[in-house]
Design an enzyme around this catalytic site. Structure first.
Site: not given
Ligand code: 3HC
Length: 282
Positions: A119, A140, A152, A190
């Site tokens: 990252s 990424h 990415e 990032n």
């Molecule tokens: N497989 C497939 N789909 C899944 C799944 C799985 N194992 N688990 C959950 N899902 C789906 C759900 O069905 C739901 O889909 P829908 O919207 O079509 O109904 C969706 O994913 C969301 O799941 P949940 O309802 O369980 O969870 P939330 O609605 O609470 O969302 C979250 C959780 C997706 C984590 C949301 O809060 C989010 O997007 N947060 C931000 C995450 C983010 O910014 N990530 C990037 C971090 S930075 C990074 O990674 C880069 C690194 O370099 C730092």
């Protein structure tokens, strides 16, 4: 060039997610960990996520079984010798990553593309640790990998057109939207996300508002799924600090300078969700 077999080095949070999406897209997958215990834990994470995908109606039980059958775990890098593409997702440490790239370079055939899920670290430096820098690039992914639609892609000044195009096509077959970034600190996402998270922590340090108010402001006012403190806890405060330090070290841009509060929380072992406490308690 056609990708048939994919290797994933590391079966932690990111590696397990990457292995899962590759298997769900129909690729044969070999995924490794440094020992059997960590491998078992990582494979368990994949099973849990596949089960959740069925529960949420994203895939059928038959799809889950088909994906699971495509995944083979190993504790030996030699088992990557038949892979067409390998994605490294080990700890965010350049020396460790260079060791993995150098070892894979010796094990794999000439056509194998080597990718890093880094990252914040330089993909060019990883490429330089191999005899095939034209076949090294960054892929990424975002956490949680099965849910986040972005991939990415990092192309260095050494990456060949063929490797770039093959990896881009591969990313699209995973159902991800691929964006192209240069090999500069933080790439695209990032470069913008890390200063945002650090600024939120600085705002808290300076008493602008409570963490709850800041989080609510961003969630309700900007429609982000999580506010910056919830997101930092989700990513892991040690990871946020590590990325910020790596980016700061390269360009000395004060936007990437970690606030003292973040450093102290990491030193105190408050790393976010994974330790049960970060800015919030879990
Ligand atoms: N497989 C497939 N789909 C899944 C799944 C799985 N194992 N688990 C959950 N899902 C789906 C759900 O069905 C739901 O889909 P829908 O919207 O079509 O109904 C969706 O994913 C969301 O799941 P949940 O309802 O369980 O969870 P939330 O609605 O609470 O969302 C979250 C959780 C997706 C984590 C949301 O809060 C989010 O997007 N947060 C931000 C995450 C983010 O910014 N990530 C990037 C971090 S930075 C990074 O990674 C880069 C690194 O370099 C730092």
């Amino acid at each position: 060039m056609e990708i048939k077999k994919v290797g994933v080095v590391g079966c932690g949070q990111m590696g397990s997610g990457i292995a899962e999406v590759c298997a769900r897209a129909g690729y044969e997958v070999v995924v490794s960990e440094v020992n059997e215990e960590l491998l078992k834990k990582g494979l368990g994470r994949i099973q849990t996520s596949l089960a959740k995908a069925v529960e949420r109606g994203k895939i059928s039980a038959a799809d889950r079984d088909a994906a699971w059958e495509k995944i083979r775990g190993t504790a030996h890098l030699e088992d990557f010798s038949a892979c067409d593409l390998i994605i490294e997702a080990v700890v965010e440490n350049l020396e460790e990553k260079k060791k993995v790239f150098s070892a894979l370079d010796k094990i794999c055939p000439a056509h194998t593309i080597l990718a890093s899920n880094t990252s914040s670290l330089s993909v060019t430096e990883m490429a330089a640790a191999t005899s095939r820098p034209d076949r090294v690039l960054g892929l990424h992914f975002f956490n949680p990998v099965p849910v986040m639609p972005l991939l990415e892609m990092v192309r260095t000044i050494l990456t060949s057109n063929e490797a770039y195009q093959t990896a881009r096509n591969f990313g699209e077959t995973l159902g991800k939207k691929v964006i192209l970034a240069p090999d500069t600190p933080g790439f695209i996402v990032n470069y913008l996300l890390v200063p945002f998270l650090l600024d939120a922590i600085r705002a808290l340090e300076h008493g602008l508002a409570t963490k709850e108010e800041i989080d609510q402001g961003i969630v309700l006012g900007l429609n982000h799924p999580m506010g910056p403190f919830t997101l930092a806890d989700f990513i892991g405060l040690d990871t946020v600090l590590y990325i910020a330090d790596a980016m700061y070290q390269e360009v000395k841009d004060p936007r990437f300078a970690a606030p003292v509060l973040l450093r102290r929380m990491v030193a105190a072992g408050k790393l976010g969700r994974k330790t049960g406490e970060g800015f919030y308690k879990y």
